[in-house]
Design a protein around this motif. Structure first.
Motif, PDB file in Angstrom:
ATOM      1  N   ARG A 108     -67.610  66.272  30.621  1.00 16.81           N
ATOM      2  CA  ARG A 108     -66.931  65.761  29.421  1.00 16.81           C
ATOM      3  C   ARG A 108     -67.116  64.243  29.298  1.00 16.81           C
ATOM      4  O   ARG A 108     -67.240  63.712  28.194  1.00 16.81           O
ATOM      5  CB  ARG A 108     -65.440  66.102  29.498  1.00 16.81           C
ATOM      6  CG  ARG A 108     -65.125  67.591  29.441  1.00 16.81           C
ATOM      7  CD  ARG A 108     -65.289  68.174  28.042  1.00 16.81           C
ATOM      8  NE  ARG A 108     -64.273  67.619  27.151  1.00 16.81           N
ATOM      9  CZ  ARG A 108     -64.518  66.987  26.012  1.00 16.81           C
ATOM     10  NH1 ARG A 108     -65.763  66.764  25.619  1.00 16.81           N
ATOM     11  NH2 ARG A 108     -63.517  66.547  25.262  1.00 16.81           N
ATOM     12  N   LEU A 109     -67.133  63.534  30.440  1.00 17.08           N
ATOM     13  CA  LEU A 109     -67.364  62.090  30.390  1.00 17.08           C
ATOM     14  C   LEU A 109     -68.718  61.756  29.774  1.00 17.08           C
ATOM     15  O   LEU A 109     -68.904  60.680  29.208  1.00 17.08           O
ATOM     16  CB  LEU A 109     -67.288  61.492  31.801  1.00 17.08           C
ATOM     17  CG  LEU A 109     -65.908  61.431  32.465  1.00 17.08           C
ATOM     18  CD1 LEU A 109     -66.044  60.880  33.879  1.00 17.08           C
ATOM     19  CD2 LEU A 109     -64.948  60.570  31.649  1.00 17.08           C
ATOM     20  N   LYS A 110     -69.667  62.694  29.872  1.00 19.67           N
ATOM     21  CA  LYS A 110     -71.007  62.485  29.329  1.00 19.67           C
ATOM     22  C   LYS A 110     -71.179  63.130  27.965  1.00 19.67           C
ATOM     23  O   LYS A 110     -72.293  63.246  27.459  1.00 19.67           O
ATOM     24  CB  LYS A 110     -72.054  63.041  30.297  1.00 19.67           C
ATOM     25  CG  LYS A 110     -72.088  62.310  31.639  1.00 19.67           C
ATOM     26  CD  LYS A 110     -72.582  60.881  31.498  1.00 19.67           C
ATOM     27  CE  LYS A 110     -72.784  60.230  32.859  1.00 19.67           C
ATOM     28  NZ  LYS A 110     -73.360  58.871  32.755  1.00 19.67           N
TER      29      LYS A 110
ATOM     30  N   PHE B 230     -64.848  67.951  34.090  1.00 19.19           N
ATOM     31  CA  PHE B 230     -64.410  66.575  33.838  1.00 19.19           C
ATOM     32  C   PHE B 230     -65.606  65.628  33.747  1.00 19.19           C
ATOM     33  O   PHE B 230     -65.722  64.833  32.808  1.00 19.19           O
ATOM     34  CB  PHE B 230     -63.454  66.131  34.957  1.00 19.19           C
ATOM     35  CG  PHE B 230     -63.086  64.679  34.913  1.00 19.19           C
ATOM     36  CD1 PHE B 230     -62.201  64.196  33.949  1.00 19.19           C
ATOM     37  CD2 PHE B 230     -63.618  63.786  35.827  1.00 19.19           C
ATOM     38  CE1 PHE B 230     -61.867  62.844  33.907  1.00 19.19           C
ATOM     39  CE2 PHE B 230     -63.288  62.443  35.798  1.00 19.19           C
ATOM     40  CZ  PHE B 230     -62.409  61.971  34.827  1.00 19.19           C
ATOM     41  N   PHE B 231     -66.509  65.717  34.709  1.00 17.57           N
ATOM     42  CA  PHE B 231     -67.671  64.818  34.690  1.00 17.57           C
ATOM     43  C   PHE B 231     -68.597  65.133  33.515  1.00 17.57           C
ATOM     44  O   PHE B 231     -69.198  64.227  32.929  1.00 17.57           O
ATOM     45  CB  PHE B 231     -68.418  64.886  36.020  1.00 17.57           C
ATOM     46  CG  PHE B 231     -67.774  64.089  37.109  1.00 17.57           C
ATOM     47  CD1 PHE B 231     -67.869  62.708  37.131  1.00 17.57           C
ATOM     48  CD2 PHE B 231     -67.052  64.710  38.122  1.00 17.57           C
ATOM     49  CE1 PHE B 231     -67.262  61.955  38.132  1.00 17.57           C
ATOM     50  CE2 PHE B 231     -66.447  63.973  39.124  1.00 17.57           C
ATOM     51  CZ  PHE B 231     -66.552  62.585  39.136  1.00 17.57           C
TER      52      PHE B 231
ATOM     53  N   HIS C 150     -74.677  67.617  32.934  1.00 15.07           N
ATOM     54  CA  HIS C 150     -74.909  67.222  31.538  1.00 15.07           C
ATOM     55  C   HIS C 150     -76.396  67.146  31.198  1.00 15.07           C
ATOM     56  O   HIS C 150     -76.773  66.695  30.125  1.00 15.07           O
ATOM     57  CB  HIS C 150     -74.219  65.890  31.234  1.00 15.07           C
ATOM     58  CG  HIS C 150     -74.776  64.706  31.966  1.00 15.07           C
ATOM     59  ND1 HIS C 150     -74.620  64.528  33.319  1.00 15.07           N
ATOM     60  CD2 HIS C 150     -75.483  63.623  31.526  1.00 15.07           C
ATOM     61  CE1 HIS C 150     -75.201  63.387  33.683  1.00 15.07           C
ATOM     62  NE2 HIS C 150     -75.737  62.834  32.626  1.00 15.07           N
TER      63      HIS C 150
ATOM     64  N   ASP D 148     -75.310  57.452  29.187  1.00 17.36           N
ATOM     65  CA  ASP D 148     -75.034  58.861  28.924  1.00 17.36           C
ATOM     66  C   ASP D 148     -76.241  59.741  29.200  1.00 17.36           C
ATOM     67  O   ASP D 148     -76.110  60.953  29.368  1.00 17.36           O
ATOM     68  CB  ASP D 148     -74.589  59.049  27.463  1.00 17.36           C
ATOM     69  CG  ASP D 148     -73.141  58.644  27.242  1.00 17.36           C
ATOM     70  OD1 ASP D 148     -72.412  58.486  28.241  1.00 17.36           O
ATOM     71  OD2 ASP D 148     -72.734  58.493  26.075  1.00 17.36           O
TER      72      ASP D 148
END
Length: 337
Positions: free
Chosen positions: A125-127, A122-123, A174, A99
């Motif tokens: 949020r994945l992090k 989206f990317f 992120h 992360d």
């Protein structure tokens, strides 16, 4: 369209100036220790060891097929080494550590039917970035990268270069501590390659750690604090750019109109050989230890050699790579992984 490396019109920086990342004592972010990987009986990486320190820009260099991508995938736990160990932030590459990483893979892949801003969110949020914050950061970075007008466009409508910029934004949105870029300059025109170099510098100035792979030595020569050279799966060099250039014999190129044999005139001053280049014959002198270009010039003047060209040649990183690994090893192989 270019990257705007100077920040948004309102003065917001491309990356947040997280002062907690500054002034930190040397810390190893990534360490590979004796890692090897084989695919279908063919070694891709052979006993490679190197480390990346916090705040450094490290270049991981070598021709296509040298083992760079395989090494980076082992660094992130995507692949498991057959032998050796990987340490990321002091431990195995687990999800919590990942992360803190931004990774741009060599194989570009963003969802073509999604809107640009939705891909970036989206990317993020994945992090673990909250939705509203992810959208705010995404729109700000699109503005800074000169892509604000395509935020609501679908990815499939973008040019290749624009799509690559969107993927770079998705890698950075992120605000990762450690950024890994696999062949990031591929697919960008020279102007945008230069602009991406500025992005990398700004990330480092913000205290972030950058590791990027490339087979184009010029980018690394301009950017890197440290380089790791790899050829045919083996590490060939690990050190600074200056240390790599120091491995290359210093060279002088001469052209003369007299009939002197420079191998005699310059005996003891280095390796001297003659080359034919078109209609001209030139003499190449690889300087010996303790000999500099002025010594060559003085010897020619003392011997009454009539010079039409006297050119000390500056070594480049490509020269160092060829010198360290040999021309055969420096040549690209067919890409495997």
């Amino acid at each position: 369209m270019l990257f705007n490396t100077g920040g948004s019109p309102g003065g917001a920086p491309l990356v947040s100036q997280d002062t907690t990342l500054r002034g930190i004592m040397s810390e190893t972010i990534l360490a590979l220790d004796g890692v090897s990987k084989t695919f279908n009986g063919k070694p891709a990486v052979r006993d490679v060891s190197f480390s990346v320190e916090r705040g450094q820009i490290t270049g991981f260099l070598g021709p296509n097929g040298a083992g760079k991508t395989t090494s980076l995938r082992m660094s992130l736990g995507i692949l498991t080494p057959d032998r050796g160990t990987v340490s990321l932030f002091g431990g195995p590459p687990r999800p919590a550590a990942l992360d803190r990483v931004g990774f741009l893979p060599e194989e570009r892949g963003i969802y073509r039917k999604m809107k640009v801003i939705d891909v970036i969110v989206f990317f993020a949020r994945l992090k673990g970035v909250a939705p509203a914050e992810a959208r705010r950061r995404g729109l700000q970075m699109l503005e800074e990268f000169g892509l604000a007008e395509v935020a609501e466009s679908k990815v499939k409508t973008l040019s290749k270069g624009m799509a690559q910029k969107v993927q770079i934004i998705s890698t950075l949105v992120h605000e990762p501590e450690f950024i890994i870029l696999d062949e990031p300059f591929s697919g960008l025109d020279p102007v945008n390659q230069n602009a991406l170099e500025q992005v990398v510098r700004r990330q480092a100035e913000a205290g972030r750690t950058v590791l990027f792979s490339t087979h184009v030595m010029e980018h690394a020569e301009r950017l890197c604090d440290k380089i790791v050279l790899i050829a045919k799966g083996r590490k060939a060099f690990d050190g600074t750019v200056a240390e790599a250039l120091g491995q290359v014999p210093r060279r002088v190129t001469l052209e003369i109109v007299s009939d002197h044999d420079l191998s005699r005139v310059l005996a003891g001053k280095g390796e001297v050989h003659r080359e034919t280049r078109g209609e001209h014959e030139v003499w190449i002198v690889d300087l010996g230890p303790g000999v500099d270009a002025q010594d060559i010039l003085k010897a020619c003047v003392d011997a009454d050699v009539k010079l039409t060209r006297f050119e000390p040649v500056r070594a480049h990183l490509h020269d160092a790579f060829v010198h360290l690994v040999g021309r055969e090893a420096a040549a690209p192989e067919a890409e495997t992984v």
